[in-house]
Design an enzyme around this catalytic site. Structure first.
Site, mmCIF file in Angstrom:
data_model
loop_
_atom_site.group_PDB
_atom_site.id
_atom_site.type_symbol
_atom_site.label_atom_id
_atom_site.label_comp_id
_atom_site.label_asym_id
_atom_site.label_seq_id
_atom_site.Cartn_x
_atom_site.Cartn_y
_atom_site.Cartn_z
ATOM 1 N N CYS A 83 0.835 -1.365 -0.264
ATOM 2 C CA CYS A 83 0.010 -0.264 0.060
ATOM 3 C C CYS A 83 0.722 1.363 -0.269
ATOM 4 C CB CYS A 83 -1.466 0.094 1.058
ATOM 5 S SG CYS A 83 -2.234 1.090 0.524
ATOM 6 N N HIS A 186 -2.957 -4.808 1.330
ATOM 7 C CA HIS A 186 -2.888 -4.732 3.105
ATOM 8 C C HIS A 186 -2.642 -6.843 2.672
ATOM 9 C CE1 HIS A 186 -1.785 -1.109 4.671
ATOM 10 N NE2 HIS A 186 -3.164 -0.941 3.455
ATOM 11 N N GLU A 188 -0.807 -8.060 4.547
ATOM 12 C CA GLU A 188 -0.350 -8.762 6.319
ATOM 13 C C GLU A 188 -1.726 -8.342 7.016
ATOM 14 O OE1 GLU A 188 0.344 -5.555 4.285
ATOM 15 O OE2 GLU A 188 -0.077 -3.937 5.499
#
Ligand code: GLN
Length: 212
Positions: A83, A186, A188
């Site tokens: 991002c 994202h 993560e």
């Protein structure tokens, strides 16, 4: 004396640092927070987390990290940006602040907040388009887009590893050029570890002291 094991640095100036640490932790990949130039010593890869690219750019400058990081990446240190992180990697940034800097190591143009303001943030899926993420028959990856950048141009020699939505007609969302990997969303923040595993593999192939 045994050599120290390979470590992946996580740029820890702002943004979702802990989530990247947790993701690599699940894969058994050790991480170190990077806040100062000394923290780069001995790293085998580095991650730029999501956050706010304008703020990250200012902090990378004021911490004295810009030049040493740029040098290490130019010398071949594998780097993964998510991002805001891909904005820091991009060669061209549309809609940035005039004083915003990027490392320019990923040949693409990204438009900041290209899907619209916060209310257009969304959770969806992205479709693998290359063998690195399991090929076209692989399951889509879940993806969280938060004021995400939109990739509006991709340079020659840059591979598109995934596209937004189901099927192969969406905007490019995962790009790779050699040792540089970027995602506009994202990974993560979800439980799918394919992108972190790919980056771990990229680091490992460069580093014989990797233990994972
Ligand atoms: N819009 C942000 C930027 O320009 C990126 C948002 C994010 O990382 N979730 O930096």
């Amino acid at each position: 004396m045994s050599e120290p094991t390979a470590i992946v640095g996580v740029l820890a100036l702002q943004g979702d640092v802990r989530e990247h640490e947790a993701a690599f932790g699940e894969l058994g990949v050790p991480t170190r927070r990077v806040r100062r130039p000394e923290d780069l010593d001995g790293l085998s890869g580095v991650v730029f987390p999501g956050g706010e690219s304008t703020t990250l750019s200012l902090l990378v400058d004021s911490s004295g990290l810009f030049d040493p990081l740029h040098k290490r990446i130019a010398e071949g240190l594998p780097v993964f940006g998510t991002c805001a992180g891909i904005i820091l990697l991009a060669r061209q940034v549309e809609g940035g602040r005039a004083d915003q800097r990027s490392f320019g190591v990923l040949d693409c143009t990204v438009r900041r907040n290209g899907y619209g303001p916060q209310r257009f943030s969304f959770e969806g899926e992205v479709t693998p388009t290359g063998p690195e993420l399991g090929g076209e028959d692989a399951a889509p990856l879940p993806a969280v887009f938060i004021r995400a950048p939109l990739v509006v141009a991709v340079g020659e020699g840059v591979d598109v590893l995934a596209r937004e939505g189901r099927g192969t007609g969406g905007a490019p969302v995962v790009l790779r050029d050699g040792k540089v990997l970027g995602a506009t969303f994202h990974p993560e923040l979800t439980t799918d570890r394919r992108l972190h595993a790919l980056f771990a593999q990229m680091v490992k192939s460069e580093c014989r002291t990797a233990l994972w």
